[in-house]
Enzyme design. Structure first.
Site, PDB file in Angstrom:
ATOM      1  N   HIS A 122      50.007  81.361   3.418  1.00 31.91           N
ATOM      2  CA  HIS A 122      49.661  81.988   2.148  1.00 31.91           C
ATOM      3  C   HIS A 122      49.062  80.989   1.171  1.00 31.91           C
ATOM      4  CE1 HIS A 122      52.675  80.532  -0.818  1.00 31.91           C
ATOM      5  NE2 HIS A 122      53.437  80.342   0.244  1.00 31.91           N
ATOM      6  N   CYS A 123      48.396  81.547   0.175  1.00 34.87           N
ATOM      7  CA  CYS A 123      47.964  80.814  -1.010  1.00 34.87           C
ATOM      8  C   CYS A 123      48.321  81.725  -2.181  1.00 34.87           C
ATOM      9  CB  CYS A 123      46.480  80.447  -0.948  1.00 34.87           C
ATOM     10  SG  CYS A 123      45.336  81.822  -0.723  1.00 34.87           S
ATOM     11  N   ALA A 124      47.612  81.667  -3.256  1.00 33.11           N
ATOM     12  CA  ALA A 124      47.953  82.521  -4.391  1.00 33.11           C
ATOM     13  C   ALA A 124      47.661  83.989  -4.078  1.00 33.11           C
ATOM     14  CB  ALA A 124      47.203  82.077  -5.650  1.00 33.11           C
TER      15      ALA A 124
END
Length: 181
Positions: A122-124
Site C-alpha cells: 500500500h501507499c496513501a
C-alpha cells in the site's frame, strides 16, 4: 478472450478497508494492492491471511497526524505477527527508485506468496507508489515486461497510475536488463 497470466498468486485490489476479488475467489498466498486504510483494519487483515504489509509511502504519519500513529500502534498490538516493511517513497517525478531495495522487497513478497501467505502493498491511495512496486515485482519474479505488468495491474485496479518519473525509471531498468542478457 485474454488469458490471465500464470502467476502463483492472485491479485486483488482493496479500498476503504474492503477488498473485492479480482479472479473470483480468495485463498492463501494472495497479493493485495491498496491505500493505507486496509493496513489498519485488523478484521480485514486477519480475514485475508495477510502476514506482510509493505508501506511504500514516505511520511504517512506526518500527513495523517496522531490518528495514523494510534491506528498503527493498535494494529501492531492486535496483530504482532504481521511483518511490516517500509519503503520511503515520495510520489514525486523527481523521486529516484532504489532498484536494489525494490529487488529485496520484491524477493520478500515472493517468499511470502510462495509460502501461501498473503501480502498487502500500500501507499496513501494505492495509486502510484504501491502500484510501482507491484509492477516491479511482476517484472522481476514473473518475467513480465513492464508494459504487460502495468496493464495487468491497471486492469485489476483502474486507478493504478505510477507517476511519469516512476514509469520512466521502470522502463529504463527494463532496457538495462535487456542489454545484459
Amino acid at each position: 478472450m485474454a488469458v490471465e497470466p500464470k502467476i502463483p498468486c492472485q491479485m486483488y485490489f482493496s479500498g476503504k478497508a474492503d477488498s473485492r476479488s479480482l479472479w473470483g475467489y480468495t485463498r492463501p498466498g494472495c497479493l493485495y494492492l491498496g491505500g493505507y486504510k486496509p493496513a489498519f483494519n485488523t478484521e480485514y487483515l486477519e480475514s485475508k491471511g495477510i502476514n506482510l504489509i509493505v508501506n511504500t509511502a514516505e511520511g504517512l504519519n506526518k500527513y495523517m497526524g496522531p490518528r495514523y500513529a494510534k491506528q498503527h500502534a493498535n494494529r501492531v498490538q492486535k496483530l504482532p505477527h504481521i511483518e511490516e516493511i517500509n519503503i520511503n517513497l515520495q510520489d514525486s517525478i523527481d523521486q529516484k527508485l532504489d532498484f536494489k531495495e525494490l529487488s529485496e522487497v520484491a524477493h520478500k513478497i515472493n517468499e511470502y506468496l510462495e509460502n501461501k501467505q498473503s501480502v498487502l502493498v500500500h501507499c496513501a491511495q494505492g495509486k502510484s507508489r504501491s502500484a510501482t512496486l507491484v509492477i516491479f515485482y511482476l517484472f522481476k519474479h514473473h518475467n513480465m515486461r513492464m508494459a504487460e505488468a502495468f496493464k495487468l495491474v491497471q486492469s485489476k485496479r483502474r486507478m493504478a497510475e505510477p507517476n511519469p518519473g516512476f514509469v520512466n525509471q521502470l522502463m529504463e531498468f527494463e532496457r538495462m536488463k535487456e542489454k545484459t542478457k
